[in-house]
Design a protein around this motif. Structure first.
Motif, PDB file in Angstrom:
ATOM      1  N   ARG A 149       0.800  -1.177   0.048  1.00  0.00           N
ATOM      2  CA  ARG A 149       0.010   0.080   0.084  1.00  0.00           C
ATOM      3  C   ARG A 149       0.811   1.255  -0.026  1.00  0.00           C
ATOM      4  N   THR A 150       0.548   2.365  -0.668  1.00  0.00           N
ATOM      5  CA  THR A 150       1.084   3.645  -0.609  1.00  0.00           C
ATOM      6  C   THR A 150       0.402   4.459   0.425  1.00  0.00           C
ATOM      7  N   ALA A 151       1.219   5.451   0.751  1.00  0.00           N
ATOM      8  CA  ALA A 151       0.226   6.338   1.811  1.00  0.00           C
ATOM      9  C   ALA A 151      -0.730   7.268   1.168  1.00  0.00           C
ATOM     10  N   GLN A 152      -2.076   7.218   2.161  1.00  0.00           N
ATOM     11  CA  GLN A 152      -3.208   7.785   1.729  1.00  0.00           C
ATOM     12  C   GLN A 152      -3.687   9.167   2.332  1.00  0.00           C
ATOM     13  N   PRO A 153      -4.294  10.232   1.972  1.00  0.00           N
ATOM     14  CA  PRO A 153      -4.667  10.958   2.726  1.00  0.00           C
ATOM     15  C   PRO A 153      -5.559  10.772   3.787  1.00  0.00           C
ATOM     16  N   GLY A 154      -5.329  11.342   5.236  1.00  0.00           N
ATOM     17  CA  GLY A 154      -6.114  10.818   6.095  1.00  0.00           C
ATOM     18  C   GLY A 154      -5.551   9.802   6.976  1.00  0.00           C
ATOM     19  N   ASP A 155      -4.191   8.976   6.516  1.00  0.00           N
ATOM     20  CA  ASP A 155      -3.863   7.975   7.386  1.00  0.00           C
ATOM     21  C   ASP A 155      -3.136   8.494   8.743  1.00  0.00           C
ATOM     22  N   PRO A 156      -3.202   7.734   9.642  1.00  0.00           N
ATOM     23  CA  PRO A 156      -2.747   8.398  10.986  1.00  0.00           C
ATOM     24  C   PRO A 156      -1.052   8.505  10.685  1.00  0.00           C
ATOM     25  N   HIS A 157      -0.702   9.649  11.115  1.00  0.00           N
ATOM     26  CA  HIS A 157       0.812  10.139  10.965  1.00  0.00           C
ATOM     27  C   HIS A 157       1.960   9.186  11.233  1.00  0.00           C
ATOM     28  N   SER A 158       1.716   8.206  12.244  1.00  0.00           N
ATOM     29  CA  SER A 158       2.835   7.579  12.636  1.00  0.00           C
ATOM     30  C   SER A 158       3.060   6.064  11.512  1.00  0.00           C
ATOM     31  N   VAL A 159       2.047   5.958  10.660  1.00  0.00           N
ATOM     32  CA  VAL A 159       1.908   4.833   9.812  1.00  0.00           C
ATOM     33  C   VAL A 159       3.269   4.790   8.880  1.00  0.00           C
ATOM     34  N   VAL A 160       3.826   3.856   8.590  1.00  0.00           N
ATOM     35  CA  VAL A 160       4.914   3.516   7.500  1.00  0.00           C
ATOM     36  C   VAL A 160       4.218   2.680   6.289  1.00  0.00           C
ATOM     37  N   ASN A 161       4.390   3.006   5.131  1.00  0.00           N
ATOM     38  CA  ASN A 161       3.804   2.204   4.049  1.00  0.00           C
ATOM     39  C   ASN A 161       4.801   1.621   3.205  1.00  0.00           C
ATOM     40  N   ILE A 162       4.699   0.087   2.999  1.00  0.00           N
ATOM     41  CA  ILE A 162       5.950  -0.332   2.414  1.00  0.00           C
ATOM     42  C   ILE A 162       5.117  -1.353   1.409  1.00  0.00           C
ATOM     43  N   GLY A 163       5.682  -1.465   0.100  1.00  0.00           N
ATOM     44  CA  GLY A 163       5.154  -2.163  -1.047  1.00  0.00           C
ATOM     45  C   GLY A 163       6.220  -2.251  -2.133  1.00  0.00           C
ATOM     46  N   THR A 164       5.713  -2.717  -3.117  1.00  0.00           N
ATOM     47  CA  THR A 164       6.331  -2.614  -4.513  1.00  0.00           C
ATOM     48  C   THR A 164       5.788  -1.265  -5.230  1.00  0.00           C
ATOM     49  N   ASP A 165       6.270  -0.893  -6.397  1.00  0.00           N
ATOM     50  CA  ASP A 165       5.714   0.145  -7.106  1.00  0.00           C
ATOM     51  C   ASP A 165       4.923  -0.806  -7.995  1.00  0.00           C
ATOM     52  N   ASN A 166       3.544  -0.669  -7.476  1.00  0.00           N
ATOM     53  CA  ASN A 166       2.569  -1.442  -8.476  1.00  0.00           C
ATOM     54  C   ASN A 166       2.356  -0.910  -9.775  1.00  0.00           C
TER      55      ASN A 166
END
Length: 353
Positions: A149-166
């Motif tokens: 997943r990539t970061a989305q508007p409204g996410d909790p500020h402390s969350v880190v998103n990890i993935g591949t470039d889909n």
């Protein structure tokens, strides 16, 4: 009741906080039965759940993390779980695995239970657009890494998103088919309601646009009325989609599937329609699960560096749990690669004599 403390429980039961603490920690040998009953009744009335994170720090118990995946029915998630567990064990952590079926309410309950049982960090793999259902628990102190997943508007500020470039990964697969000479392609997915699926569709569309093909060159089969982007039935979805698409007038010569399980289902549907995959119709997947290379024909697919991604997920979760928010709110993307096998070839040229 949110935020209930042992002091409130003690007041409700008419006992001291140390008495409540003794019951929560199993020290009830000298406690009168009526006192124990009164404290237990107060806990039930107030809906108190002890957060065992503090207890774990005091007792020095082995730390644990939670992993919430859509479903291990998709081998990709089983592989990711194995690598994440290996990374955790190497650092003295154990791991609990939960299957959410991408159900927000189920995810919320799992996350709340894990946090309530003293687990300070969770890797969440649903790729849903919103994290509002787990936001209260994250704001209460849970460390969260969102995977695939990539970061989305409204996410909790402390969350880190990890993935591949889909987007890049699906462009690689689609461009491969275009370079082989295919000009009529189909994109097969469940409902395009998750972040990763929307990004993969975007990559497919971008490749067609860059090649100058008209919108009609790309058939989209989302199966929204059949399966709601559920990982349990993706292979069957692919089979049904292939049978339907290939039976239509002017069918595609190549099918881009949302993931490998869907692609294997597409290949089955094509065979049932009397076609030879890799000759009459080309098929690509995404993930490069173990079955992809063992299929007949072997599946052309986009490889995700799962072991590297799992190591990153664990490392970033440790940082979040330790209060290091240097990469919070960001997306860490690994680069996917295209693996070309026998399921793709140039389209058959039909000559009229």
């Amino acid at each position: 009741m949110a935020g209930v403390t042992i002091y409130q429980v003690a007041q409700e039961a008419g006992v001291s906080p140390s008495t409540v603490s003794n019951l929560l920690n199993g020290r009830t040998g000298r406690m009168l039965p009526e006192t124990r009953s009164r404290v237990e009744a107060a806990i039930r009335r107030l809906g108190y759940r002890p957060n065992r994170a503090a207890q774990q720090l005091r007792t020095g118990r082995i730390q644990m993390l939670g992993l919430v995946v859509p479903s291990v029915a998709n081998p990709f998630w089983g592989t990711f779980a194995r690598h994440l567990e290996a990374a955790a064990l190497a650092e003295g952590f154990y791991m609990l695995l939960c299957n959410s079926e991408r159900d927000p309410d189920r995810e919320r309950r799992y996350v709340e239970e894990l946090w309530g049982d003293g687990i300070g960090g969770v890797v969440l793999c649903s790729s849903l657009p919103s994290l509002d259902h787990v936001k209260p628990t994250v704001e209460a102190g849970l460390g969260l890494v969102a995977f695939d997943r990539t970061a989305q508007p409204g996410d909790p500020h402390s969350v880190v998103n990890i993935g591949t470039d889909n987007v890049l990964g699906m462009r690689l697969a689609t461009e491969h088919l275009l370079e082989l000479g295919h000009t009529r392609l189909a994109f097969v997915s469940g409902s395009i309601g998750s972040v990763n699926r929307a990004e993969r569709y975007s990559g497919f569309r971008l490749a067609l646009d860059a090649a100058g093909l008209p919108p009609s060159a790309g058939i989209v089969w989302s199966g929204a009325d059949t399966v709601d982007f559920d990982d349990r039935d993706t292979a069957e979805l692919g089979r049904v989609a292939a049978r339907e698409i290939l039976a239509a007038p002017n069918p595609p010569t190549a099918i881009v599937a949302i993931n490998d399980m869907c692609a294997l289902g597409v290949a089955t549907g094509a065979r049932e329609a009397g076609l030879v995959v890799g000759r009459d119709v080309s098929v690509t997947g995404y993930d490069d699960i173990m079955l992809a290379g063992m299929a007949m024909p072997a599946l052309t697919t986009v490889r995700q560096p799962v072991q590297e991604m799992a190591a990153t997920a664990f490392a970033k979760l440790r940082q979040v749990m330790d209060g290091d928010g240097s990469e919070s709110g960001h997306s860490i993307l690994h680069r996917p690669t295209l693996v070309v096998r026998d399921s793709t070839a140039a389209p058959v040229v039909v000559t009229v004599s």
